[in-house]
Design a protein around this motif. Structure first.
Motif, short mmCIF file in Angstrom:
data_model
loop_
_atom_site.label_atom_id
_atom_site.label_comp_id
_atom_site.label_asym_id
_atom_site.label_seq_id
_atom_site.Cartn_x
_atom_site.Cartn_y
_atom_site.Cartn_z
N GLU A 27 -10.88 65.92 -23.68
CA GLU A 27 -10.15 66.25 -23.01
C GLU A 27 -10.21 65.53 -22.07
OE1 GLU A 27 -12.80 67.58 -23.60
OE2 GLU A 27 -12.27 69.93 -24.56
N TRP A 28 -10.39 64.26 -21.13
CA TRP A 28 -9.69 63.57 -19.81
C TRP A 28 -8.94 62.65 -20.71
CZ3 TRP A 28 -8.82 63.34 -14.89
CH2 TRP A 28 -9.46 64.92 -14.63
N SER A 29 -9.46 62.28 -21.95
CA SER A 29 -8.35 61.40 -22.36
C SER A 29 -7.60 61.62 -22.91
CB SER A 29 -9.45 60.90 -23.58
OG SER A 29 -9.13 59.32 -24.79
N ASN A 30 -7.16 62.54 -23.59
CA ASN A 30 -6.13 63.19 -24.00
C ASN A 30 -4.64 63.28 -22.48
OD1 ASN A 30 -6.63 63.11 -26.74
ND2 ASN A 30 -6.91 65.46 -26.64
N SER A 31 -5.89 63.99 -22.04
CA SER A 31 -4.58 64.19 -20.41
C SER A 31 -4.02 63.35 -19.89
CB SER A 31 -5.50 65.07 -18.98
OG SER A 31 -6.01 66.28 -19.92
N LEU A 32 -5.16 62.25 -19.86
CA LEU A 32 -4.78 60.08 -19.37
C LEU A 32 -4.41 60.12 -19.77
CD1 LEU A 32 -8.63 59.38 -16.97
CD2 LEU A 32 -6.40 60.49 -16.68
N SER A 33 -4.39 60.27 -20.88
CA SER A 33 -2.82 59.55 -21.69
C SER A 33 -1.35 59.63 -21.95
CB SER A 33 -3.37 59.21 -23.62
OG SER A 33 -2.65 58.79 -24.28
N PHE A 34 -1.72 60.99 -21.90
CA PHE A 34 -0.67 61.88 -21.61
C PHE A 34 0.13 61.57 -19.81
CE2 PHE A 34 2.17 65.34 -20.65
CZ PHE A 34 3.53 64.96 -21.65
N ALA A 35 -1.13 61.71 -18.71
CA ALA A 35 -0.72 61.07 -17.80
C ALA A 35 -0.12 59.89 -17.88
CB ALA A 35 -0.71 61.44 -17.00
N ALA A 36 -0.80 58.47 -17.81
CA ALA A 36 -0.03 57.17 -17.98
C ALA A 36 1.37 57.29 -18.65
CB ALA A 36 -0.89 56.95 -19.44
N ALA A 37 1.71 57.98 -20.00
CA ALA A 37 2.89 57.88 -20.81
C ALA A 37 3.99 58.01 -19.76
CB ALA A 37 2.79 58.31 -21.94
N LEU A 58 7.56 65.74 -7.14
CA LEU A 58 6.66 64.84 -8.53
C LEU A 58 5.58 65.35 -9.06
CD1 LEU A 58 8.22 62.16 -9.52
CD2 LEU A 58 6.58 60.47 -8.00
N LEU A 59 5.28 65.61 -8.17
CA LEU A 59 3.78 66.48 -8.37
C LEU A 59 3.99 67.21 -9.61
CD1 LEU A 59 0.30 66.58 -9.10
CD2 LEU A 59 0.40 67.33 -7.08
N ALA A 60 5.29 68.38 -9.33
CA ALA A 60 5.24 69.64 -9.27
C ALA A 60 5.69 68.88 -11.35
CB ALA A 60 6.22 70.50 -8.71
N LEU A 61 7.33 67.80 -11.06
CA LEU A 61 7.89 67.74 -11.87
C LEU A 61 6.81 67.07 -13.39
CD1 LEU A 61 9.75 66.85 -14.33
CD2 LEU A 61 10.57 65.17 -12.38
N ILE A 62 4.88 66.71 -12.72
CA ILE A 62 4.71 65.29 -13.87
C ILE A 62 3.56 66.90 -14.18
CG2 ILE A 62 2.60 64.21 -14.24
CD1 ILE A 62 3.67 63.01 -11.60
N MET A 63 3.63 67.82 -13.54
CA MET A 63 2.62 68.64 -13.86
C MET A 63 3.31 69.26 -14.87
SD MET A 63 -0.53 68.36 -12.90
CE MET A 63 -0.88 70.49 -13.57
N ASP A 64 4.84 69.99 -14.70
CA ASP A 64 5.10 70.75 -15.59
C ASP A 64 5.39 70.30 -17.06
OD1 ASP A 64 5.59 72.48 -13.63
OD2 ASP A 64 7.77 72.29 -13.11
N LEU A 65 5.44 68.42 -16.43
CA LEU A 65 6.03 67.82 -18.17
C LEU A 65 4.34 67.58 -18.94
CD1 LEU A 65 7.99 65.03 -17.10
CD2 LEU A 65 8.66 66.64 -19.16
N GLY A 66 3.40 67.79 -18.72
CA GLY A 66 2.09 68.05 -18.25
C GLY A 66 1.21 69.73 -19.48
#
Length: 178
Positions: A27-37, A58-66
């Motif tokens: 799960e962390w692998s998937n999350s980190l991979s997406f967050a890195a992209a 910025l955090l809210a935007l990234i969290m929305d994208l995630g």
């Protein structure tokens, strides 16, 4: 100034330990991979450098994208990165995390550059041979490099096996030059 690898290492190690202890490596692998992209996208980089955009925005935007890829732990991790202006390290953190994960799972990433595309059968045979040689499960990535003329170059960790025609010709040229 420290390089990106050195700066990213403690974050990757900490995230790996949290994920391992929680039994959530994948799960962390998937999350980190997406967050890195997301973090390496030009739009996010533009926003992170804009003084009119706050860290919370910025955090809210990234969290929305995630979306549902990011749980509370990931949100807290992203907050830490933002507080220390380390968001741009996410691709390196994700790469180092994957290294720690492969080590924990006794997996080895193997990069094969082949002169011609490999069939599934050839890939499977190669994986079995590499598994026997290294005593670990193999994550195989195959790329085509026509400049090799024939054969393949295999990179497994810090080992390189050059079975390419180009490599053999270069070796012959060095021997003739002596």
């Amino acid at each position: 100034m420290l390089n990106r690898t050195t700066l990213a290492r403690p974050y990757a190690r900490a995230v790996f330990e949290v994920a391992r202890d929680a039994g959530r490596l994948a799960e962390w692998s998937n999350s980190l991979s997406f967050a890195a992209a997301v973090a390496s996208s030009p739009d996010i980089q533009q926003f992170s450098g804009d003084p009119r955009v706050g860290r919370e925005q910025l955090l809210a935007l990234i969290m929305d994208l995630g979306g549902d890829r990011f749980d509370e732990s990931m949100a807290n991790f992203l907050k830490v990165l933002m507080n220390y202006d380390r968001l741009e390290l996410l691709p390196e953190i994700a790469a180092q995390y994957e290294f720690y994960r492969r080590e924990a799972e006794a997996r080895l990433k193997v990069q094969v550059s082949s002169a011609m595309p490999m069939s599934d059968e050839e890939s499977d045979r190669l994986v079995e041979r590499l598994k026997a040689r290294f005593g670990r499960d193999i994550d195989l990535q195959v790329d085509v490099d026509e400049s090799l003329i024939g054969g393949a170059v295999i990179r497994a960790g810090d080992q390189v096996i050059d079975g390419s025609v180009r490599g053999r010709l270069e070796q012959l040229g060095r021997q003739l030059a002596r």
